[in-house]
Design a protein around this motif. Structure first.
Motif, mmCIF file in Angstrom:
data_model
loop_
_atom_site.group_PDB
_atom_site.id
_atom_site.type_symbol
_atom_site.label_atom_id
_atom_site.label_comp_id
_atom_site.label_asym_id
_atom_site.label_seq_id
_atom_site.Cartn_x
_atom_site.Cartn_y
_atom_site.Cartn_z
ATOM 1 N N ALA A 3 43.899 67.566 61.053
ATOM 2 C CA ALA A 3 45.285 67.827 60.695
ATOM 3 C C ALA A 3 45.928 66.604 60.034
ATOM 4 O O ALA A 3 46.784 66.748 59.162
ATOM 5 N N LEU A 4 45.472 65.454 60.435
ATOM 6 C CA LEU A 4 46.058 64.235 59.873
ATOM 7 C C LEU A 4 45.816 64.146 58.375
ATOM 8 O O LEU A 4 46.539 63.482 57.657
ATOM 9 N N TYR A 5 44.782 64.831 57.922
ATOM 10 C CA TYR A 5 44.430 64.695 56.502
ATOM 11 C C TYR A 5 44.803 65.921 55.708
ATOM 12 O O TYR A 5 44.207 66.237 54.693
ATOM 13 N N GLY A 6 45.781 66.666 56.206
ATOM 14 C CA GLY A 6 46.382 67.700 55.376
ATOM 15 C C GLY A 6 45.871 69.108 55.575
ATOM 16 O O GLY A 6 46.500 70.053 55.140
ATOM 17 N N ALA A 7 44.718 69.274 56.249
ATOM 18 C CA ALA A 7 44.239 70.629 56.465
ATOM 19 C C ALA A 7 45.141 71.310 57.486
ATOM 20 O O ALA A 7 45.686 70.646 58.363
ATOM 21 N N ARG A 8 45.292 72.630 57.347
ATOM 22 C CA ARG A 8 46.113 73.291 58.342
ATOM 23 C C ARG A 8 45.325 73.417 59.640
ATOM 24 O O ARG A 8 44.235 73.960 59.660
ATOM 25 N N PRO A 9 45.842 72.865 60.705
ATOM 26 C CA PRO A 9 45.117 72.963 61.961
ATOM 27 C C PRO A 9 45.175 74.384 62.512
ATOM 28 O O PRO A 9 46.152 75.088 62.303
ATOM 29 N N SER A 10 44.115 74.793 63.195
ATOM 30 C CA SER A 10 44.107 76.143 63.760
ATOM 31 C C SER A 10 45.046 76.229 64.940
ATOM 32 O O SER A 10 45.348 75.241 65.584
ATOM 33 N N ALA A 34 48.079 58.751 64.324
ATOM 34 C CA ALA A 34 48.969 59.001 63.188
ATOM 35 C C ALA A 34 49.825 57.774 62.894
ATOM 36 O O ALA A 34 50.056 57.430 61.731
ATOM 37 N N GLU A 35 50.275 57.131 63.963
ATOM 38 C CA GLU A 35 51.101 55.938 63.775
ATOM 39 C C GLU A 35 50.355 54.840 63.030
ATOM 40 O O GLU A 35 50.851 54.262 62.073
ATOM 41 N N THR A 36 49.114 54.584 63.480
ATOM 42 C CA THR A 36 48.365 53.508 62.829
ATOM 43 C C THR A 36 48.032 53.853 61.388
ATOM 44 O O THR A 36 47.879 52.968 60.557
#
Ligand SMILES: Nc1ncnc2c1ncn2[C@@H]1O[C@H](COP(=O)(O)OP(=O)(O)OP(=O)(O)O)[C@@H](O)[C@H]1O
Ligand SMILES: [Mg+2]
Length: 371
Positions: free
Chosen positions: A1-8, A35-37
């Motif tokens: 999810a952090l890289y833009g894919a829609r998480p399930s 995500a913060e780092t």
């Protein structure tokens, strides 16, 4: 999810105490710190649906994770729900990040408020232009999805995960780790930890049960002024926990079963071994009903209630043959005097019934033992 894919969206199942809540919260924390780092925008909302089970409440909770001023803009009640929904959508798109929403005890939400809110939330992704939302539902009822609209069911359960019960060794690891934080070194005998773990493993691998056992054992040891928690205290703790269970079971009984149980408690002592027949229970039951203005059921219905109390383990109802005279049941209490005392302390109606009927002298002919 952090890289833009829609998480399930994910559904997590598992029996009580198998770590669902703990793991879901832990993973949320991990995601947030990652995500913060990496300087990514991510929001997490943990919602316990036992506490928050209205669509309004859920949307508000999610909205708050996007901005601190959500509560200033959207009142806590009063708006139409679709207006709140639009506000949320707007906020999410403005923010552009990803939200992970944990709905713990999601079955309560569905049974209290239906599945409309889930329908809307799972549909939110297609409405959002610039952001994403992922729902994680947690439940210990594997069958709750059969209540859902098929569309919600398939959207919600894109993935599902079942938490297996912990085995004794895994529970022991958890206990060891917790004990290190909570106790001075040497304050707990190592055997205590394995004993608690094996008891909890027998109870469908419930880690909470093991932690409770350990905590209560330590409390009892402390109360008795002991420096070290030994296995002896675990047995005491088990007793206490069982008493608590019986006490809450009795205080939550509906009126009719409660009156029936009171009759059995009162009758005890009129017979060898405290055994009594359905007829004897019914006599006392009728008396209580008249005196306390409780609707009197037929003996047959009271017979059913007796069977229920038997199944709950409060009494023992054994069918015996009387030869030519047919059959009857010998009914006795299967809880101890101390448990009865505890239940009476805890339940003013029950204790009033027992005290007044005893005082009325009605039962004196039955060689009533002291209660
Ligand atoms: N892997 C673990 N490590 C440390 N502690 C754990 C672990 N798993 C469970 N626990 C602890 O055991 C207790 C019960 O776990 P948790 O609340 O997560 O259970 P649950 O599956 O959510 O149960 P329920 O269905 O009743 O909500 C908690 O105190 C939790 O902190
Ligand atoms: Mg939980």
């Amino acid at each position: 999810a952090l890289y833009g894919a829609r998480p399930s969206n994910i559904l997590i199942y598992g029996q009580t105490g198998t770590g669902k809540t703990a793991v879901a919260k832990f993973i949320c924390k991990q995601i947030v710190s990652k995500a913060e780092t990496e300087g990514k925008k991510i929001h997490t909302a943990y919602i316990n649906c036992k506490q928050t089970n209205t669509p309004y409440g859920i949307l508000t909770n999610i909205g708050k994770t996007y901005s601190n001023d959500w509560e200033d803009k959207v009142p806590n009640a009063g708006w139409r729900i679709d207006k709140v929904y639009s506000a949320l959508k707007e906020k999410a798109d403005e923010d552009g990040g990803i939200a992970i929403v944990i709905l713990d005890e999601i079955d309560t939400l569905v049974s209290k408020s239906g599945d409309d809110i889930l329908y809307h939330l799972t549909g939110l992704n297609s409405d959002l232009d610039n952001s994403k939302i992922s729902l994680i539902g947690i439940s210990n009822d594997t069958k709750f999805t059969s209540w859902l609209d098929p569309r919600v069911k398939s959207r919600m359960g894109e993935e599902s995960l079942t938490f297996a019960p912990y085995n004794a060794l895994q529970i022991e690891n958890i206990l060891v780790q917790r004990a290190k934080m909570a106790f001075h070194e040497g304050a707990v005998e190592p055997l205590v930890l394995s004993y608690c773990s094996s008891r909890a493993a027998l109870e469908h691998g419930d880690a909470r049960k093991a932690l409770d056992l350990l905590r209560i054992s330590a409390e009892i040891a402390e109360r008795e002024g002991k420096e070290i928690v030994t296995v002896e205290y675990v047995s005491k703790a088990e007793n206490v926990m069982e008493h608590d269970l019986v006490r809450s079971l009795i205080s939550t009984l509906p009126l009719q079963p409660k009156v029936t149980l009171a009759s059995i408690i009162l009758n005890r002592g009129s017979k060898e071994n405290g055994q009594q027949t359905t007829g004897e229970v019914y006599n006392t039951y009728s008396l209580i009903c008249k005196r306390f203005e409780v609707e009197q059921l037929t003996q047959r219905r009271v017979g059913h209630i007796i069977s229920e109390l038997d199944m709950q383990g409060l009494i023992n109802a054994k069918v015996v043959s009387l030869g030519r005279q047919g059959r009857t049941r010998y009914i006795s209490l299967s809880i101890e005097q101390s448990q009865i005392d505890g239940a009476l302390d805890n339940d003013s109606f029950l204790s009033r019934v027992i005290k007044e009927i005893k005082m009325s002298g009605y039962l004196s002919s039955m060689q009533l033992r002291l209660i």
